[in-house]
Scaffold this motif. Structure first.
Motif, PDB file in Angstrom:
ATOM      1  N   GLY A   1      -5.821 -10.323  12.261  1.00 35.80           N
ATOM      2  CA  GLY A   1      -6.650 -10.972  11.248  1.00 35.80           C
ATOM      3  C   GLY A   1      -6.711 -12.474  11.453  1.00 35.80           C
ATOM      4  O   GLY A   1      -7.777 -13.091  11.353  1.00 35.80           O
TER       5      GLY A   1
ATOM      6  N   SER B   1      -9.748  -8.677   5.572  1.00 35.12           N
ATOM      7  CA  SER B   1      -9.597  -9.611   4.444  1.00 35.12           C
ATOM      8  C   SER B   1      -8.995 -10.928   4.902  1.00 35.12           C
ATOM      9  O   SER B   1      -9.460 -12.004   4.522  1.00 35.12           O
ATOM     10  CB  SER B   1      -8.729  -9.002   3.348  1.00 35.12           C
ATOM     11  OG  SER B   1      -9.317  -7.844   2.827  1.00 35.12           O
ATOM     12  N   LEU B   2      -7.958 -10.846   5.727  1.00 33.92           N
ATOM     13  CA  LEU B   2      -7.321 -12.060   6.233  1.00 33.92           C
ATOM     14  C   LEU B   2      -8.273 -12.831   7.142  1.00 33.92           C
ATOM     15  O   LEU B   2      -8.369 -14.060   7.057  1.00 33.92           O
ATOM     16  CB  LEU B   2      -6.027 -11.713   6.973  1.00 33.92           C
ATOM     17  CG  LEU B   2      -5.209 -12.895   7.478  1.00 33.92           C
ATOM     18  CD1 LEU B   2      -4.874 -13.863   6.343  1.00 33.92           C
ATOM     19  CD2 LEU B   2      -3.929 -12.404   8.140  1.00 33.92           C
TER      20      LEU B   2
ATOM     21  N   MET C   1       0.849  -1.175   0.000  1.00 38.87           N
ATOM     22  CA  MET C   1       0.000   0.000   0.000  1.00 38.87           C
ATOM     23  C   MET C   1       0.890   1.232   0.000  1.00 38.87           C
ATOM     24  O   MET C   1       1.773   1.359   0.821  1.00 38.87           O
ATOM     25  CB  MET C   1      -0.869  -0.023   1.263  1.00 38.87           C
ATOM     26  CG  MET C   1      -1.736   1.211   1.371  1.00 38.87           C
ATOM     27  SD  MET C   1      -2.702   1.219   2.903  1.00 38.87           S
ATOM     28  CE  MET C   1      -3.755  -0.163   2.583  1.00 38.87           C
TER      29      MET C   1
ATOM     30  N   ARG D   1      -4.612  -0.292   8.579  1.00 36.88           N
ATOM     31  CA  ARG D   1      -4.522  -1.612   7.939  1.00 36.88           C
ATOM     32  C   ARG D   1      -5.796  -2.426   8.182  1.00 36.88           C
ATOM     33  O   ARG D   1      -5.764  -3.651   8.204  1.00 36.88           O
ATOM     34  CB  ARG D   1      -3.305  -2.373   8.485  1.00 36.88           C
ATOM     35  CG  ARG D   1      -1.982  -1.651   8.318  1.00 36.88           C
ATOM     36  CD  ARG D   1      -1.572  -1.615   6.860  1.00 36.88           C
ATOM     37  NE  ARG D   1      -0.208  -1.139   6.735  1.00 36.88           N
ATOM     38  CZ  ARG D   1       0.118  -0.029   6.112  1.00 36.88           C
ATOM     39  NH1 ARG D   1      -0.803   0.723   5.571  1.00 36.88           N
ATOM     40  NH2 ARG D   1       1.379   0.337   6.012  1.00 36.88           N
ATOM     41  N   THR D   2      -6.912  -1.730   8.325  1.00 34.33           N
ATOM     42  CA  THR D   2      -8.188  -2.394   8.616  1.00 34.33           C
ATOM     43  C   THR D   2      -8.586  -3.348   7.501  1.00 34.33           C
ATOM     44  O   THR D   2      -9.052  -4.464   7.759  1.00 34.33           O
ATOM     45  CB  THR D   2      -9.294  -1.339   8.822  1.00 34.33           C
ATOM     46  OG1 THR D   2      -8.842  -0.378   9.765  1.00 34.33           O
ATOM     47  CG2 THR D   2     -10.573  -1.978   9.316  1.00 34.33           C
ATOM     48  N   ARG D   3      -8.400  -2.942   6.262  1.00 30.26           N
ATOM     49  CA  ARG D   3      -8.785  -3.791   5.131  1.00 30.26           C
ATOM     50  C   ARG D   3      -7.990  -5.094   5.131  1.00 30.26           C
ATOM     51  O   ARG D   3      -8.541  -6.170   4.892  1.00 30.26           O
ATOM     52  CB  ARG D   3      -8.590  -3.047   3.819  1.00 30.26           C
ATOM     53  CG  ARG D   3      -9.082  -3.842   2.614  1.00 30.26           C
ATOM     54  CD  ARG D   3      -8.951  -3.068   1.336  1.00 30.26           C
ATOM     55  NE  ARG D   3      -9.804  -1.894   1.395  1.00 30.26           N
ATOM     56  CZ  ARG D   3      -9.713  -0.873   0.575  1.00 30.26           C
ATOM     57  NH1 ARG D   3      -8.795  -0.865  -0.370  1.00 30.26           N
ATOM     58  NH2 ARG D   3     -10.526   0.156   0.681  1.00 30.26           N
ATOM     59  N   LEU D   4      -6.694  -5.011   5.413  1.00 26.10           N
ATOM     60  CA  LEU D   4      -5.862  -6.217   5.482  1.00 26.10           C
ATOM     61  C   LEU D   4      -6.351  -7.136   6.592  1.00 26.10           C
ATOM     62  O   LEU D   4      -6.507  -8.340   6.404  1.00 26.10           O
ATOM     63  CB  LEU D   4      -4.389  -5.839   5.706  1.00 26.10           C
ATOM     64  CG  LEU D   4      -3.423  -6.994   5.962  1.00 26.10           C
ATOM     65  CD1 LEU D   4      -3.391  -7.962   4.778  1.00 26.10           C
ATOM     66  CD2 LEU D   4      -2.028  -6.449   6.261  1.00 26.10           C
ATOM     67  N   LEU D   5      -6.604  -6.571   7.758  1.00 24.75           N
ATOM     68  CA  LEU D   5      -7.081  -7.353   8.899  1.00 24.75           C
ATOM     69  C   LEU D   5      -8.373  -8.082   8.550  1.00 24.75           C
ATOM     70  O   LEU D   5      -8.493  -9.293   8.745  1.00 24.75           O
ATOM     71  CB  LEU D   5      -7.310  -6.427  10.101  1.00 24.75           C
ATOM     72  CG  LEU D   5      -7.718  -7.062  11.434  1.00 24.75           C
ATOM     73  CD1 LEU D   5      -7.344  -6.142  12.581  1.00 24.75           C
ATOM     74  CD2 LEU D   5      -9.201  -7.361  11.509  1.00 24.75           C
TER      75      LEU D   5
ATOM     76  N   THR E   1       1.381  -3.424   9.662  1.00 21.38           N
ATOM     77  CA  THR E   1       1.041  -4.582   8.843  1.00 21.38           C
ATOM     78  C   THR E   1       1.152  -5.868   9.645  1.00 21.38           C
ATOM     79  O   THR E   1       0.297  -6.752   9.553  1.00 21.38           O
ATOM     80  CB  THR E   1       1.953  -4.647   7.600  1.00 21.38           C
ATOM     81  OG1 THR E   1       1.774  -3.452   6.844  1.00 21.38           O
ATOM     82  CG2 THR E   1       1.626  -5.849   6.735  1.00 21.38           C
TER      83      THR E   1
ATOM     84  N   ALA F   1      -1.770  -6.183  11.860  1.00 22.90           N
ATOM     85  CA  ALA F   1      -2.972  -6.462  11.066  1.00 22.90           C
ATOM     86  C   ALA F   1      -3.054  -7.950  10.736  1.00 22.90           C
ATOM     87  O   ALA F   1      -4.125  -8.562  10.816  1.00 22.90           O
ATOM     88  CB  ALA F   1      -2.977  -5.624   9.796  1.00 22.90           C
ATOM     89  N   VAL F   2      -1.910  -8.539  10.367  1.00 25.85           N
ATOM     90  CA  VAL F   2      -1.872  -9.977  10.090  1.00 25.85           C
ATOM     91  C   VAL F   2      -2.176 -10.760  11.361  1.00 25.85           C
ATOM     92  O   VAL F   2      -2.990 -11.703  11.364  1.00 25.85           O
ATOM     93  CB  VAL F   2      -0.504 -10.380   9.497  1.00 25.85           C
ATOM     94  CG1 VAL F   2      -0.357 -11.894   9.422  1.00 25.85           C
ATOM     95  CG2 VAL F   2      -0.322  -9.752   8.123  1.00 25.85           C
TER      96      VAL F   2
END
Length: 196
Positions: free
Chosen positions: A106, A23-24, A1, A17-21, A99, A102-103
């Protein structure tokens, strides 16, 4: 990003990093639900299927305890704990710029929701359902290692990654605790790169 420059100050604007969290978490939940549906439809309870030369067995057990069959019989307690974990992670997501975190979150969120779905919707009843476990490592029926599922694996991997990030001093906002303020973002700590 990529980071977009803030026209007011000329510095990059960091995006959460909400979208990454999410999505995972959704990917973990999907894989967990699909694998459990396949196991319930194709493997009889107590049946063992040897794969990978015996390094792994597929089975079909119901777990009323925590991950890896720990503390069976406390289903309602673990259901409430899972609900609390989900709420805390969702509330944290707004201030999440790391990140790595977030991983971590997630994985934990996806795993917690995956097992929570079983506890809410499976027999013997609401909030008391048995989680479908189906992976037995190095021996059948959990002889060598407790039987687990995709959600359990995600929770444990997320926990390990979270411990590593905490030991490295990486905060949810992507800064490193106690770092030299010379390269700081105004919070007394340096910005962490995407890999952190």
């Amino acid at each position: 990003m990529t980071e977009q420059p803030d026209p007011a100050v000329g510095e990059p604007v960091r995006r959460p990093r909400t979208r990454l969290l999410l999505s995972l978490a959704a990917a973990v939940l999907l894989v967990d639900l699909v694998t459990k549906l396949v196991v319930v439809a194709t493997i009889e309870p107590g049946e063992d299927i040897r794969v990978l030369g015996g390094a792994l067995y597929l089975t079909h057990l119901r777990n009323t305890g925590a991950a890896f069959s720990f503390a069976e019989g406390f289903t309602i307690v673990f259901t409430l704990v899972a609900l609390a974990v989900v709420v805390v992670i969702v509330r944290t997501a707004r201030r999440l710029f790391s990140t790595g975190w977030a991983v971590t979150l997630g994985l934990v969120l996806g795993g917690a929701v995956g097992n929570l779905v079983d506890r809410v919707f499976r027999d013997p009843g609401f909030l008391r359902g048995g989680v479908v476990d189906f992976l037995s490592a190095f021996g059948p029926d959990g002889e060598m290692w407790p039987v687990f599922n995709v959600a359990d694996s995600a929770i444990v991997c997320g926990g390990i990654l979270g411990a590593v990030l905490a030991l490295r001093g990486i905060d949810f906002d992507g800064s490193r605790a106690g770092a030299d303020p010379a390269g700081s973002t105004g919070r007394g700590s340096r910005p962490v790169t995407m890999g952190e």
